[in-house]
Design an enzyme around this catalytic site. Structure first.
Site, PDB file in Angstrom:
ATOM      1  N   SER A   1       0.824  -1.201   0.000  1.00  0.00           N
ATOM      2  CA  SER A   1       0.000   0.000   0.000  1.00  0.00           C
ATOM      3  C   SER A   1       0.867   1.264   0.000  1.00  0.00           C
ATOM      4  O   SER A   1       1.691   1.439  -0.906  1.00  0.00           O
ATOM      5  CB  SER A   1      -0.950  -0.064   1.201  1.00  0.00           C
ATOM      6  OG  SER A   1      -1.965   0.890   1.075  1.00  0.00           O
TER       7      SER A   1
ATOM      8  N   ASP B   1      -9.774  -5.421  -3.921  1.00  0.00           N
ATOM      9  CA  ASP B   1      -9.288  -4.313  -3.085  1.00  0.00           C
ATOM     10  C   ASP B   1     -10.330  -3.200  -3.056  1.00  0.00           C
ATOM     11  O   ASP B   1     -10.722  -2.674  -4.091  1.00  0.00           O
ATOM     12  CB  ASP B   1      -7.961  -3.801  -3.661  1.00  0.00           C
ATOM     13  CG  ASP B   1      -7.227  -2.882  -2.706  1.00  0.00           C
ATOM     14  OD1 ASP B   1      -7.891  -2.178  -1.920  1.00  0.00           O
ATOM     15  OD2 ASP B   1      -5.988  -2.866  -2.749  1.00  0.00           O
TER      16      ASP B   1
ATOM     17  N   HIS C   1      -8.028  -5.424   0.269  1.00  0.00           N
ATOM     18  CA  HIS C   1      -6.795  -4.702   0.568  1.00  0.00           C
ATOM     19  C   HIS C   1      -6.005  -5.353   1.698  1.00  0.00           C
ATOM     20  O   HIS C   1      -4.788  -5.453   1.634  1.00  0.00           O
ATOM     21  CB  HIS C   1      -7.166  -3.253   0.945  1.00  0.00           C
ATOM     22  CG  HIS C   1      -5.997  -2.317   0.936  1.00  0.00           C
ATOM     23  ND1 HIS C   1      -5.351  -1.960  -0.228  1.00  0.00           N
ATOM     24  CD2 HIS C   1      -5.341  -1.663   1.938  1.00  0.00           C
ATOM     25  CE1 HIS C   1      -4.362  -1.119   0.055  1.00  0.00           C
ATOM     26  NE2 HIS C   1      -4.345  -0.923   1.360  1.00  0.00           N
TER      27      HIS C   1
END
Ligand SMILES: *[C@@H]1O[C@H](CO)[C@@H](O)[C@H](O)[C@H]1NC(C)=O
Ligand SMILES: *[C@@H]1O[C@H](CO)[C@@H](O)[C@H](O)[C@H]1NC(C)=O
Length: 304
Positions: A168, A242, A278
């Site tokens: 991320s 995600d 995610h």
């Protein structure tokens, strides 16, 4: 009649002024507080309690990295004995995701150090965990510069193959490091990272999408990825569900970096996706097999 009209007009223009000043105030607030939105480093007491590797019985050194502008970054270094015949001679530099602190990463660090036998270096960005300061793109880049200076002057680390592992936000930091310090990097592993902050905003906060232009935090990975030396092998791990970063961002980064590598270059680019969101991409079946195979077989030295 005309008096009524005047009153109506008065209310109308005052109303417009009121609405527009409220919007200006909220835009200003949004501008000022965006760093709190982009870097939620204080969530869940992550600034007060930071676990250390001894919680997992891991041997480590705690190192304070001092940046050019004098922030002090907390970091953990875990090394293996370089005289051991099975020494892998590889170091994983972990670039943390956004929320939480480096203590949250210890179970993964344990796995990489203990099971896969790589050296590991992890640090807290400024304003995260026990590091001083407050986060910003400018500051996090200074942090990365200081960390690379430390790694390049540490005897054991500088003689090992450095693999960046960024999830991320950490992916954006990895891309910054790889673009600037390519000569020090032997491999890159990216998970669920983005093209830029302004391109993520409309996905998470659709109502804010007209205001993406006020972002002062950019992290322009879409451009920086083109500066990465094509000889560096890269692994892309993407969660197709995600909900934070559009999965398409990973695909565009992968396509861009693959296009910039012509056939004569040695750095392979691997794509792997998982039916995951995610957060849970990292625990998807096959994730760690892919990760390990990449670090072992595609990053020099091969097989360790
Ligand atoms: C690790 O690799 C570097 C070069 O990549 C080499 O100079 C060094 O001797 C190696 N160290 C060990 C202990 O294998
Ligand atoms: C992701 O993880 C964060 C913190 O670990 C948690 O608050 C959040 O609910 C998780 N989201 C999903 C979709 O699993």
């Amino acid at each position: 009649m005309s008096a009524l009209l005047k009153i109506a007009q008065y209310f109308f223009t005052t109303g417009i002024k009121l609405v527009s000043s409220i919007s200006i105030i909220s835009l200003a607030a949004l501008y000022i507080f965006q760093r709190k939105l982009v870097y939620p480093s204080s969530l869940n007491n992550a600034r007060t309690l930071v676990d250390k590797p001894d919680k997992y019985n891991l041997p480590y050194e705690e190192i304070t990295i001092v940046t050019d502008d004098n922030e002090k970054l907390q970091s953990y270094l875990l090394t293996h004995d370089s005289t051991d015949p099975n020494y892998a001679n590889k170091t994983i530099l972990i670039l943390s995701p956004n929320a939480g602190n480096i203590g949250y990463f210890l179970p993964i660090l344990h796995y990489i150090y203990q099971n896969l036998k790589y050296n590991v270096f992890i640090y807290s960005y400024r304003g995260y965990g026990s590091s001083t300061g407050s986060p910003s793109e400018y500051g996090l880049k200074k942090d990365a510069d200081a960390v690379m200076r430390y790694i390049s002057t540490n005897k054991q680390l500088s003689q090992s193959s450095i693999i960046l592992y960024g999830r991320s936000l950490g992916g954006a930091v990895s891309i910054y490091i790889a673009a600037k310090y390519g000569h020090l990097i032997s491999g890159i592993i990216l998970e669920n990272t983005f093209l830029s902050i302004p391109k993520v905003v409309p996905y998470i906060f659709p109502l804010l999408s007209p205001f993406s232009f006020i972002c002062s935090e950019i992290w322009n990975s879409e451009e920086d990825v083109k500066k990465i030396n094509p000889d560096i092998p890269c692994l892309f791990l993407s969660g197709t569900e995600d909900e934070i970063v559009p999965p398409k961002h990973m695909k565009v980064l992968y396509d861009t970096i693959s296009e910039s590598s012509d056939k004569d270059r040695t750095g392979v680019k691997i794509w792997r996706d998982f039916k995951a969101n995610h957060n849970n991409t990292i625990v998807s079946p096959g994730y760690w097999d892919t990760w390990e195979q990449f670090a072992k077989e595609l990053v020099v030295p091969i097989g360790k």
